[in-house]
Design an enzyme around this catalytic site. Structure first.
Site, PDB file in Angstrom:
ATOM      1  N   ARG A  61      18.482  -7.654  61.974  1.00  9.31           N
ATOM      2  CA  ARG A  61      19.606  -8.587  61.745  1.00  9.31           C
ATOM      3  C   ARG A  61      19.669  -9.636  62.855  1.00  9.31           C
ATOM      4  O   ARG A  61      20.268 -10.685  62.697  1.00  9.31           O
ATOM      5  CB  ARG A  61      20.929  -7.831  61.612  1.00  9.31           C
ATOM      6  CG  ARG A  61      22.111  -8.737  61.322  1.00  9.31           C
ATOM      7  CD  ARG A  61      23.285  -8.060  60.589  1.00  9.31           C
ATOM      8  NE  ARG A  61      23.566  -6.713  61.045  1.00  9.31           N
ATOM      9  CZ  ARG A  61      24.067  -6.387  62.249  1.00  9.31           C
ATOM     10  NH1 ARG A  61      24.359  -7.346  63.103  1.00  9.31           N
ATOM     11  NH2 ARG A  61      24.275  -5.131  62.563  1.00  9.31           N
ATOM     12  N   TYR A 114      27.658 -29.908  45.101  1.00 11.49           N
ATOM     13  CA  TYR A 114      27.321 -28.671  44.388  1.00 11.49           C
ATOM     14  C   TYR A 114      28.605 -27.889  44.095  1.00 11.49           C
ATOM     15  O   TYR A 114      29.457 -27.744  44.965  1.00 11.49           O
ATOM     16  CB  TYR A 114      26.365 -27.860  45.267  1.00 11.49           C
ATOM     17  CG  TYR A 114      25.919 -26.570  44.642  1.00 11.49           C
ATOM     18  CD1 TYR A 114      25.059 -26.573  43.548  1.00 11.49           C
ATOM     19  CD2 TYR A 114      26.347 -25.351  45.144  1.00 11.49           C
ATOM     20  CE1 TYR A 114      24.650 -25.387  42.983  1.00 11.49           C
ATOM     21  CE2 TYR A 114      25.936 -24.162  44.580  1.00 11.49           C
ATOM     22  CZ  TYR A 114      25.085 -24.182  43.494  1.00 11.49           C
ATOM     23  OH  TYR A 114      24.685 -23.009  42.935  1.00 11.49           O
ATOM     24  N   ASP A 179      23.822 -32.177  52.913  1.00 14.08           N
ATOM     25  CA  ASP A 179      23.107 -31.289  51.997  1.00 14.08           C
ATOM     26  C   ASP A 179      22.014 -32.136  51.358  1.00 14.08           C
ATOM     27  O   ASP A 179      22.289 -33.014  50.550  1.00 14.08           O
ATOM     28  CB  ASP A 179      24.063 -30.707  50.952  1.00 14.08           C
ATOM     29  CG  ASP A 179      23.381 -29.690  50.034  1.00 14.08           C
ATOM     30  OD1 ASP A 179      22.151 -29.779  49.858  1.00 14.08           O
ATOM     31  OD2 ASP A 179      24.089 -28.831  49.473  1.00 14.08           O
ATOM     32  N   LYS A 204      15.648 -24.011  45.891  1.00 14.81           N
ATOM     33  CA  LYS A 204      15.258 -25.086  44.981  1.00 14.81           C
ATOM     34  C   LYS A 204      13.835 -25.581  45.305  1.00 14.81           C
ATOM     35  O   LYS A 204      12.906 -24.805  45.210  1.00 14.81           O
ATOM     36  CB  LYS A 204      16.316 -26.191  45.034  1.00 14.81           C
ATOM     37  CG  LYS A 204      17.774 -25.664  44.982  1.00 14.81           C
ATOM     38  CD  LYS A 204      18.106 -24.956  43.680  1.00 14.81           C
ATOM     39  CE  LYS A 204      19.404 -24.150  43.728  1.00 14.81           C
ATOM     40  NZ  LYS A 204      20.591 -24.865  44.161  1.00 14.81           N
TER      41      LYS A 204
HETATM   42  C1  LIG Z   1      21.866 -24.521  44.713  1.00 13.13           C
HETATM   43  C2  LIG Z   1      22.552 -25.429  45.662  1.00 13.13           C
HETATM   44  C3  LIG Z   1      23.360 -24.925  46.688  1.00 13.13           C
HETATM   45  C4  LIG Z   1      23.602 -23.438  46.861  1.00 13.13           C
HETATM   46  O1  LIG Z   1      22.445 -22.787  47.223  1.00 13.13           O
HETATM   47  P1  LIG Z   1      22.142 -21.230  46.840  1.00 13.13           P
HETATM   48  O2  LIG Z   1      20.785 -21.039  47.384  1.00 13.13           O
HETATM   49  O3  LIG Z   1      22.233 -21.123  45.349  1.00 13.13           O
HETATM   50  O4  LIG Z   1      23.188 -20.420  47.505  1.00 13.13           O
HETATM   51  C5  LIG Z   1      23.927 -25.831  47.572  1.00 13.13           C
HETATM   52  N1  LIG Z   1      23.746 -27.157  47.440  1.00 13.13           N
HETATM   53  C6  LIG Z   1      22.986 -27.676  46.454  1.00 13.13           C
HETATM   54  C7  LIG Z   1      22.812 -29.143  46.359  1.00 13.13           C
HETATM   55  C8  LIG Z   1      22.371 -26.833  45.529  1.00 13.13           C
HETATM   56  O5  LIG Z   1      21.631 -27.356  44.548  1.00 13.13           O
END
Ligand SMILES: *Cc1c(COP(=O)(O)O)cnc(C)c1O
Length: 394
Positions: A61, A114, A179, A204
């Protein structure tokens, strides 16, 4: 040696020659033998205090070498000193929010973003007051206790762009989190524009094959330390098998993005001319806010688009049901093309009025274009769009 094509292939693999391996070793240990107690205590203190590594990892961890390798690779790709990886994009955002609380209780956020990020912020679950503002109003809304400014560009799902440099200037001393999931480091480098934190849902494009949930934050070493402390204390870890898969996806990142983007450019043009489609939201068509940032802030228009169908909800549901090659599913950035309905799925958790105000209506579908042959993708879309209603039911 600084080209992203080369870095994506080689970053995080610098110790392979010394180790005598050609692929990343996977270290699944949960605990590590402590032969020298003095050294063990020193390592424990260092890791809990936020150090990137120590003589002894002590407990998984606190540190894992397989995770550390992909973190190093991703820091290199984003051009930052450090990267901290988590078990999901949401865990990554949560860690930044928890770290921000020591600076103040107020965050400024630009919509849309998101759906679950919106939900996490609006719900106050992390104990912060989130104020949603237009990008142009950030300077005016800063308070003495503003701890963070959060933006997402390109935005999910409208593909609106935000001028990162302008937001950083408006935020002054307050750190800005971008982001950058939709852009990837192939198309956009927020840290070079002044962003303090670059966040990705690595689930992604970075993973790229739909088989790992992961999140990362890239930042300075100084900002990374409290993030590691939060991770050690809350346990939002990336599993080493996930780290391995993430690292395995990186060498093809630039190739995947370039191919998917070329497909997206072609499909966006064809969709814009289709009678069932009222509007294609795609940075490459100039149909999104701040599309002029393509070519400067962003090296290209990206691989995602959203389409507004004239036939509204019925038409959108019909297209989701009729696609055969594309997968009707949430998520994005995979090698295969995904199509989904934001109002009914990903953005379900957003306040309904805020959702509509952000342009997320009943006839909106989001497409994450994959690397298939573009003519096969078009054939699938064309058959799915055939015969759908050309106006919404009254
Ligand atoms: C999918 C996504 C998230 C969240 O990510 P997870 O890996 O599903 O927790 C945050 N921001 C954007 C732009 C996303 O496409």
């Amino acid at each position: 040696m600084n080209h992203i094509d080369t870095l994506a292939v080689h970053a995080g693999r610098e110790d392979f020659a010394a180790l005598g391996v050609h692929a990343p070793p996977i270290d699944l240990s949960t605990t590590y033998p402590v032969a020298d107690l003095g050294e063990g205590t020193e390592s424990f203190d260092a890791l809990v205090g936020g150090a990137a590594s120590a003589a002894n990892p002590i407990y998984a961890r606190l540190h894992n070498p397989t995770v550390g390798r992909v973190e190093s690779a991703l820091a290199t790709l984003e051009g930052t000193e450090a990267c901290v990886a988590y078990g999901s994009g949401m865990a990554a955002l949560t860690a930044v929010l928890m770290g921000a609380r020591s600076r103040g209780g107020h965050v400024l956020v630009v919509r849309p973003l998101y759906g679950t990020s919106d939900h996490l912020l609006a719900s106050g679950l992390c104990g912060l007051e989130a104020e949603f503002v237009d990008a142009g109003d950030i300077a005016a809304r800063l308070r003495a206790d503003t701890a963070l400014v959060i933006i997402e560009t390109p935005a999910n799902p409208t593909l609106d762009l935000i001028d990162i440099r302008a937001v950083v200037a408006a935020a002054g001393q307050v750190p800005v989190l971008v982001d950058s999931t939709f852009a990837t480091p192939v198309l956009q480098k927020p840290a070079a524009l002044g962003a303090a934190y670059v966040m990705h849902s690595a689930t992604k494009f970075l993973g790229g094959h739909g088989d790992v949930i992961a999140g990362i934050v890239c930042c300075s070493e100084q900002r990374a330390r409290p993030l590691r402390t939060v991770r050690a204390a809350t346990g939002g870890l990336l599993h080493p098998l996930g780290a391995y898969l993430l690292h395995r996806g990186l060498p093809t990142l630039a190739l995947r993005v370039e191919r998917a983007q070329a497909n997206a450019i072609e499909l966006a043009g064809r969709l814009a001319a289709h009678p069932a489609v009222a509007r294609v939201h795609f940075p490459g068509l100039g149909t999104v806010r701040n599309a002029h940032l393509v070519g400067t802030q962003m090296a290209g228009p990206g691989c995602l688009m959203a389409i507004d169908l004239r036939g509204g909800y019925e038409a959108a549901a019909a297209v989701m049901a009729k696609v055969r090659l594309m997968t009707p599913a949430v998520s994005l950035g995979s090698v295969d093309t995904l199509i989904q309905h934001p109002a009914g799925l990903t953005h379900r958790v957003v306040d309904p009025q805020a959702r509509l105000d952000s342009g997320i209506g009943p006839g909106l579908l989001r497409l994450s274009v994959g690397i298939e042959a573009v003519d096969d993708l078009w054939a699938d879309l064309a058959q799915a769009l055939e015969g759908v209603a050309l106006s919404a039911a009254a």
